[in-house]
Design a protein around this motif. Structure first.
Motif, PDB file in Angstrom:
ATOM      1  N   LEU A  54      31.691  12.297  41.448  1.00 32.33           N
ATOM      2  CA  LEU A  54      33.628  12.734  41.109  1.00 32.33           C
ATOM      3  C   LEU A  54      34.064  13.045  39.775  1.00 32.33           C
ATOM      4  O   LEU A  54      35.046  12.721  39.500  1.00 32.33           O
ATOM      5  CB  LEU A  54      34.091  10.646  41.358  1.00 32.33           C
ATOM      6  N   ASP A  55      33.159  13.324  38.467  1.00 35.02           N
ATOM      7  CA  ASP A  55      33.260  13.900  38.092  1.00 35.02           C
ATOM      8  C   ASP A  55      33.290  15.032  37.927  1.00 35.02           C
ATOM      9  O   ASP A  55      33.253  15.463  38.961  1.00 35.02           O
ATOM     10  CB  ASP A  55      31.928  13.402  37.078  1.00 35.02           C
ATOM     11  N   SER A  56      35.217  15.443  36.427  1.00 34.16           N
ATOM     12  CA  SER A  56      35.715  16.848  36.767  1.00 34.16           C
ATOM     13  C   SER A  56      34.312  17.594  35.592  1.00 34.16           C
ATOM     14  O   SER A  56      34.634  18.696  36.092  1.00 34.16           O
ATOM     15  CB  SER A  56      37.061  16.843  36.645  1.00 34.16           C
ATOM     16  N   THR A  57      34.106  16.713  34.946  1.00 37.99           N
ATOM     17  CA  THR A  57      33.401  18.345  34.378  1.00 37.99           C
ATOM     18  C   THR A  57      31.254  18.098  33.946  1.00 37.99           C
ATOM     19  O   THR A  57      31.035  18.606  33.918  1.00 37.99           O
ATOM     20  CB  THR A  57      33.429  17.780  32.624  1.00 37.99           C
ATOM     21  N   ASN A  58      31.397  16.237  34.101  1.00 39.11           N
ATOM     22  CA  ASN A  58      29.811  16.233  34.000  1.00 39.11           C
ATOM     23  C   ASN A  58      28.966  16.473  35.580  1.00 39.11           C
ATOM     24  O   ASN A  58      29.244  15.947  36.339  1.00 39.11           O
ATOM     25  CB  ASN A  58      29.494  14.675  33.601  1.00 39.11           C
ATOM     26  N   SER A  59      27.936  17.351  35.221  1.00 34.67           N
ATOM     27  CA  SER A  59      26.197  17.302  36.513  1.00 34.67           C
ATOM     28  C   SER A  59      25.670  15.728  36.448  1.00 34.67           C
ATOM     29  O   SER A  59      25.758  15.640  35.224  1.00 34.67           O
ATOM     30  CB  SER A  59      26.123  18.181  36.884  1.00 34.67           C
ATOM     31  N   VAL A  60      24.712  15.288  37.378  1.00 33.77           N
ATOM     32  CA  VAL A  60      23.699  14.935  37.432  1.00 33.77           C
ATOM     33  C   VAL A  60      22.248  15.941  38.302  1.00 33.77           C
ATOM     34  O   VAL A  60      22.684  15.723  38.826  1.00 33.77           O
ATOM     35  CB  VAL A  60      23.949  13.645  37.739  1.00 33.77           C
ATOM     36  N   ASN A  61      21.608  14.389  37.651  1.00 37.16           N
ATOM     37  CA  ASN A  61      20.083  14.841  38.392  1.00 37.16           C
ATOM     38  C   ASN A  61      20.522  14.300  39.217  1.00 37.16           C
ATOM     39  O   ASN A  61      20.643  12.823  39.148  1.00 37.16           O
ATOM     40  CB  ASN A  61      19.193  15.170  37.144  1.00 37.16           C
ATOM     41  N   ILE A  81      17.129  17.591  42.203  1.00 41.27           N
ATOM     42  CA  ILE A  81      18.500  18.828  42.302  1.00 41.27           C
ATOM     43  C   ILE A  81      19.650  18.179  41.234  1.00 41.27           C
ATOM     44  O   ILE A  81      19.742  17.756  41.311  1.00 41.27           O
ATOM     45  CB  ILE A  81      18.790  18.496  43.159  1.00 41.27           C
ATOM     46  N   LEU A  82      20.123  19.526  40.616  1.00 39.49           N
ATOM     47  CA  LEU A  82      21.419  19.261  40.126  1.00 39.49           C
ATOM     48  C   LEU A  82      22.664  19.145  40.982  1.00 39.49           C
ATOM     49  O   LEU A  82      22.794  20.155  42.079  1.00 39.49           O
ATOM     50  CB  LEU A  82      21.301  20.416  39.177  1.00 39.49           C
ATOM     51  N   ILE A 117      17.054   7.331  46.291  1.00 38.97           N
ATOM     52  CA  ILE A 117      17.725   8.628  45.356  1.00 38.97           C
ATOM     53  C   ILE A 117      18.276   7.861  44.303  1.00 38.97           C
ATOM     54  O   ILE A 117      18.542   6.535  44.021  1.00 38.97           O
ATOM     55  CB  ILE A 117      19.086   8.930  46.059  1.00 38.97           C
ATOM     56  N   LEU A 118      17.766   8.527  42.872  1.00 36.02           N
ATOM     57  CA  LEU A 118      18.137   7.984  41.585  1.00 36.02           C
ATOM     58  C   LEU A 118      19.056   9.248  41.325  1.00 36.02           C
ATOM     59  O   LEU A 118      19.117  10.329  41.095  1.00 36.02           O
ATOM     60  CB  LEU A 118      16.279   7.878  40.709  1.00 36.02           C
ATOM     61  N   VAL A 119      19.808   8.309  40.496  1.00 39.41           N
ATOM     62  CA  VAL A 119      20.820   9.510  39.431  1.00 39.41           C
ATOM     63  C   VAL A 119      20.314   9.546  37.411  1.00 39.41           C
ATOM     64  O   VAL A 119      20.072   7.982  37.785  1.00 39.41           O
ATOM     65  CB  VAL A 119      21.906   9.013  39.535  1.00 39.41           C
ATOM     66  N   ASP A 120      20.377  10.766  37.543  1.00 40.59           N
ATOM     67  CA  ASP A 120      19.718  10.325  35.892  1.00 40.59           C
ATOM     68  C   ASP A 120      22.022  11.016  35.377  1.00 40.59           C
ATOM     69  O   ASP A 120      22.059  11.956  35.942  1.00 40.59           O
ATOM     70  CB  ASP A 120      19.390  11.231  35.918  1.00 40.59           C
ATOM     71  N   SER A 121      22.155  10.214  34.593  1.00 41.51           N
ATOM     72  CA  SER A 121      23.869  10.711  34.339  1.00 41.51           C
ATOM     73  C   SER A 121      24.040  11.000  32.981  1.00 41.51           C
ATOM     74  O   SER A 121      24.596  12.140  32.890  1.00 41.51           O
ATOM     75  CB  SER A 121      24.327   9.532  33.716  1.00 41.51           C
ATOM     76  N   GLY A 122      22.426  11.458  32.492  1.00 43.17           N
ATOM     77  CA  GLY A 122      22.430  12.362  31.548  1.00 43.17           C
ATOM     78  C   GLY A 122      22.911  11.520  29.852  1.00 43.17           C
ATOM     79  O   GLY A 122      22.907  10.200  30.488  1.00 43.17           O
TER      80      GLY A 122
END
Length: 135
Positions: A54-61, A81-82, A117-122
Motif C-alpha cells: 500500500l506504500d506509494s514510494t517504498n518497495s518491500v522484499n 521477490i521484490l 510469507i515474510l516481509v522485509d520492510s527495509g
C-alpha cells in the motif's frame, strides 16, 4: 480487466499490516494442522493469497518460505521477490505450489509447500494489505 471466480470460498481473512522499518514480519503462516500454530491457515483449504504493498514510494522484499520436505515443519528454503510500491503479489493454493533449485537454471516440476510469507520492510515503515480466501 481480468476477472476470476473461485468457488467454494467459506472463509476470508483480510488485514492491513504495518511492517516497521528495519524489521521482518510473518504475514502468512500455513500448516496442515492449524491447531498446532497460532494464526496458521489451513494449507489444504487455502485457495487464494494476495499481498498488496500500500506504500506509494517504498518497495518491500517478500520472502516465500518453502517447506522442502512437505512435512508441516519449519521452512527449509526460501525465494525472495521484490514487491514494488503499489504492486500486488497473488498466489493460488500454497499446497505444492512452488520450489527452487540452486543446482542449475532448469525448470523444477516437483512442487513443495509454502510454509509462510515474510516481509522485509527495509529502512521504512510500510503498510500491506493481506487477503486470503479458502474453503
Amino acid at each position: 480487466t481480468n476477472q476470476l471466480t473461485i468457488t467454494g470460498i467459506e472463509h476470508v481473512m483480510e488485514r492491513i499490516v504495518t511492517v516497521p522499518a528495519n524489521n521482518d514480519a510473518t504475514v502468512i503462516l500455513t500448516k496442515d494442522k492449524v491447531s498446532g500454530s497460532d494464526s496458521a491457515l489451513d494449507i489444504q483449504d487455502t485457495k487464494y493469497i494476495r499481498v498488496t504493498n500500500l506504500d506509494s514510494t517504498n518497495s518491500v522484499n517478500l520472502s516465500l518460505q518453502i517447506d522442502n520436505d512437505n512435512n508441516d515443519s519449519a521452512a527449509d528454503r526460501s525465494a525472495t521477490i521484490l514487491l514494488e510500491a503499489g504492486k500486488t503479489f497473488m498466489l493460488g493454493t500454497p499446497h505444492e505450489a512452488m520450489n527452487v533449485s540452486d543446482a542449475d537454471a532448469s525448470i523444477v516440476t516437483f512442487m513443495k509447500d509454502l510454509e509462510s510469507i515474510l516481509v522485509d520492510s527495509g529502512t521504512n515503515d510500510v503498510k500491506l494489505e493481506v487477503f486470503v480466501a479458502g474453503a
